[in-house]
Design a protein around this motif. Sequence first.
Motif, PDB file in Angstrom:
ATOM      1  N   ASN A 294      82.874 -60.454  33.656  1.00 25.11           N
ATOM      2  CA  ASN A 294      82.301 -59.172  32.842  1.00 25.11           C
ATOM      3  C   ASN A 294      82.966 -57.920  33.192  1.00 25.11           C
ATOM      4  N   ARG A 295      83.894 -58.006  34.201  1.00 24.15           N
ATOM      5  CA  ARG A 295      84.407 -56.743  34.660  1.00 24.15           C
ATOM      6  C   ARG A 295      85.853 -56.785  34.407  1.00 24.15           C
ATOM      7  N   ILE A 296      86.454 -55.920  33.737  1.00 22.22           N
ATOM      8  CA  ILE A 296      87.871 -55.870  33.497  1.00 22.22           C
ATOM      9  C   ILE A 296      88.259 -54.785  34.220  1.00 22.22           C
ATOM     10  N   PRO A 297      89.326 -54.783  35.258  1.00 26.13           N
ATOM     11  CA  PRO A 297      89.891 -53.689  36.066  1.00 26.13           C
ATOM     12  C   PRO A 297      90.168 -52.744  35.050  1.00 26.13           C
ATOM     13  N   SER A 298      91.212 -53.153  34.252  1.00 29.61           N
ATOM     14  CA  SER A 298      91.806 -52.072  33.225  1.00 29.61           C
ATOM     15  C   SER A 298      92.218 -52.757  31.972  1.00 29.61           C
ATOM     16  N   PRO A 299      92.147 -52.034  30.836  1.00 26.47           N
ATOM     17  CA  PRO A 299      92.560 -53.006  29.603  1.00 26.47           C
ATOM     18  C   PRO A 299      94.018 -53.513  29.623  1.00 26.47           C
ATOM     19  N   GLU A 300      94.760 -52.768  30.388  1.00 27.60           N
ATOM     20  CA  GLU A 300      96.274 -53.168  30.281  1.00 27.60           C
ATOM     21  C   GLU A 300      96.470 -54.324  31.532  1.00 27.60           C
ATOM     22  N   LEU A 301      95.629 -54.606  32.259  1.00 25.94           N
ATOM     23  CA  LEU A 301      95.597 -55.639  33.382  1.00 25.94           C
ATOM     24  C   LEU A 301      95.077 -56.916  32.932  1.00 25.94           C
ATOM     25  N   LEU A 302      95.673 -57.807  33.231  1.00 27.55           N
ATOM     26  CA  LEU A 302      95.168 -59.173  32.884  1.00 27.55           C
ATOM     27  C   LEU A 302      94.474 -60.109  33.959  1.00 27.55           C
ATOM     28  N   ILE A 303      93.841 -61.138  33.903  1.00 35.31           N
ATOM     29  CA  ILE A 303      93.361 -62.274  34.628  1.00 35.31           C
ATOM     30  C   ILE A 303      94.154 -63.441  34.432  1.00 35.31           C
ATOM     31  N   CYS A 304      94.268 -64.181  35.744  1.00 35.31           N
ATOM     32  CA  CYS A 304      94.805 -65.422  35.535  1.00 35.31           C
ATOM     33  C   CYS A 304      94.141 -66.388  34.587  1.00 35.31           C
ATOM     34  N   SER A 305      94.886 -67.023  33.717  1.00 36.51           N
ATOM     35  CA  SER A 305      94.344 -67.980  32.882  1.00 36.51           C
ATOM     36  C   SER A 305      93.624 -69.034  33.397  1.00 36.51           C
ATOM     37  N   ALA A 307      90.968 -71.108  34.878  1.00 34.98           N
ATOM     38  CA  ALA A 307      89.478 -70.808  35.078  1.00 34.98           C
ATOM     39  C   ALA A 307      89.213 -70.852  36.624  1.00 34.98           C
ATOM     40  N   GLY A 308      89.709 -71.769  37.543  1.00 39.99           N
ATOM     41  CA  GLY A 308      89.392 -71.709  38.772  1.00 39.99           C
ATOM     42  C   GLY A 308      90.169 -71.005  39.760  1.00 39.99           C
ATOM     43  N   CYS A 309      90.834 -69.807  39.251  1.00 39.66           N
ATOM     44  CA  CYS A 309      91.475 -68.813  40.103  1.00 39.66           C
ATOM     45  C   CYS A 309      90.707 -67.581  40.232  1.00 39.66           C
ATOM     46  N   GLY A 310      90.831 -66.848  38.943  1.00 40.91           N
ATOM     47  CA  GLY A 310      90.111 -65.255  39.327  1.00 40.91           C
ATOM     48  C   GLY A 310      90.665 -64.283  39.670  1.00 40.91           C
ATOM     49  N   ARG A 311      92.118 -64.440  40.106  1.00 40.59           N
ATOM     50  CA  ARG A 311      93.108 -63.541  40.595  1.00 40.59           C
ATOM     51  C   ARG A 311      93.243 -62.368  39.277  1.00 40.59           C
ATOM     52  N   PRO A 312      93.105 -61.188  39.410  1.00 46.41           N
ATOM     53  CA  PRO A 312      93.710 -60.114  38.152  1.00 46.41           C
ATOM     54  C   PRO A 312      94.892 -59.613  38.709  1.00 46.41           C
ATOM     55  N   GLU A 313      95.658 -59.044  37.865  1.00 48.51           N
ATOM     56  CA  GLU A 313      96.728 -58.296  38.022  1.00 48.51           C
ATOM     57  C   GLU A 313      96.392 -56.854  38.883  1.00 48.51           C
ATOM     58  N   THR A 314      97.450 -56.685  39.679  1.00 47.12           N
ATOM     59  CA  THR A 314      97.258 -55.272  40.362  1.00 47.12           C
ATOM     60  C   THR A 314      98.144 -54.116  39.711  1.00 47.12           C
ATOM     61  N   ARG A 315      99.025 -54.679  38.727  1.00 43.20           N
ATOM     62  CA  ARG A 315      99.796 -53.482  38.179  1.00 43.20           C
ATOM     63  C   ARG A 315     100.178 -54.453  36.727  1.00 43.20           C
ATOM     64  N   MET A 316     100.666 -53.774  35.629  1.00 45.22           N
ATOM     65  CA  MET A 316     101.106 -54.360  34.633  1.00 45.22           C
ATOM     66  C   MET A 316     102.244 -55.241  34.608  1.00 45.22           C
TER      67      MET A 316
END
Length: 376
Positions: A294-305, A307-316
């Motif tokens: 429920n928390r998206i770090p930024s609209p331009e940054l994606l989350i690993c697809s 389901a068991g990872c959860g790592r987000p991008e730190t840059r585009m």
Amino acid sequence: MRTRSGNLYPVEDNNNISGRKRKGRDLTGARKMNCRKRGKPSSGGVDNFDRLPDELVLSILTFVGSRADCPADFLAVLATCKRFRGLGYDSSVLSKASAETFGVTAKNWSESAHRFLKRCSDAGNVEACYTLGMIRFYCFQNWQNGASLMAKAAMSSHAPALYSLAVIHFNGSGGSKSKKDLGGGVSLCARAAFLGHIDALRELGHCLQDGYGVTQNITEGRRFLVQANARELAVARSTIPSALLPGDWLKLNPVLIRRGNTLIPGCPLLSDFGCNVTPEYHPANRFLASWFANRIPSPELLICSHAGCGRPETRMQEFRRCAACGVVNYCSRACQAQDWKMRHHKECRQLMRFHNVIAGGGNVNHNRVENNVGQR
């Protein structure tokens, strides 16, 4: 001179003598009862539990903390008495606590949970160092402090910490694209693979097959992939009852063997993706997945697809996309392999077919989808 007889010594009747004897017996019995009562701990006295040495109580609390399945198990013991609360926060107890002891969920995250996790980390608990490092690196974007905590755990040969640092080096997370260190990522991945980490074995196998950060060696890469598949299946069968294992674990993800002009499905242990078994995810990854649900770090940054990872991008554009459909993205090849066999193998062909219909394309080459799913 008078003798000792007569009236000088009054004669006492037998009734009085017997009565005094009974009274004496009664007094003796009362003394014995009082002695017994003194032997029992009174409400204001010292309990036998308080006489136990601290070393014994600490060893009991260490045993409980190292085998707790959730934070409530350990906290319920500390709430039992004041002495448990005092000794339960000793560094010798916190340093041996299991990863599930501080496996708090994102919705229950608080400042007190943060302090408890930091206290375990300061006590030298490698699981706490890794979990707190992952939370600070990805959730709070405190990249330097999070990476240093993971490095502290990695120095104690913590395999998940070594692999997470390898992913950071591969992607250049927390910095620019020029910060990628492929050689360092391969070295960290090799150390984690030596300790038996399944994702590290699979990642190292793909690196050797593709020549990514290391000299290409297809044979050695295949050996690591097979080893990862076999270890994954062995862990699943040892932790999950046979009745709960999916019946098609030997049918999904078969490697295609060419015989003449036909492709025959072989054993999935020889494929890039392994058997149809779901691994157990680390509490740190479960926390990241629930945190960014429920928390998206930024609209331009994606989350690993995966389901068991959860790592987000730190840059585009930090993560890699599926080369077939281009819809899903992954932080590593290991996450690609896991998500492919769990979910994406059912969606990717439909997405490819949809894109080709929109673009006016012809038939979809399904072999191309399976061959390109892991490209960087």
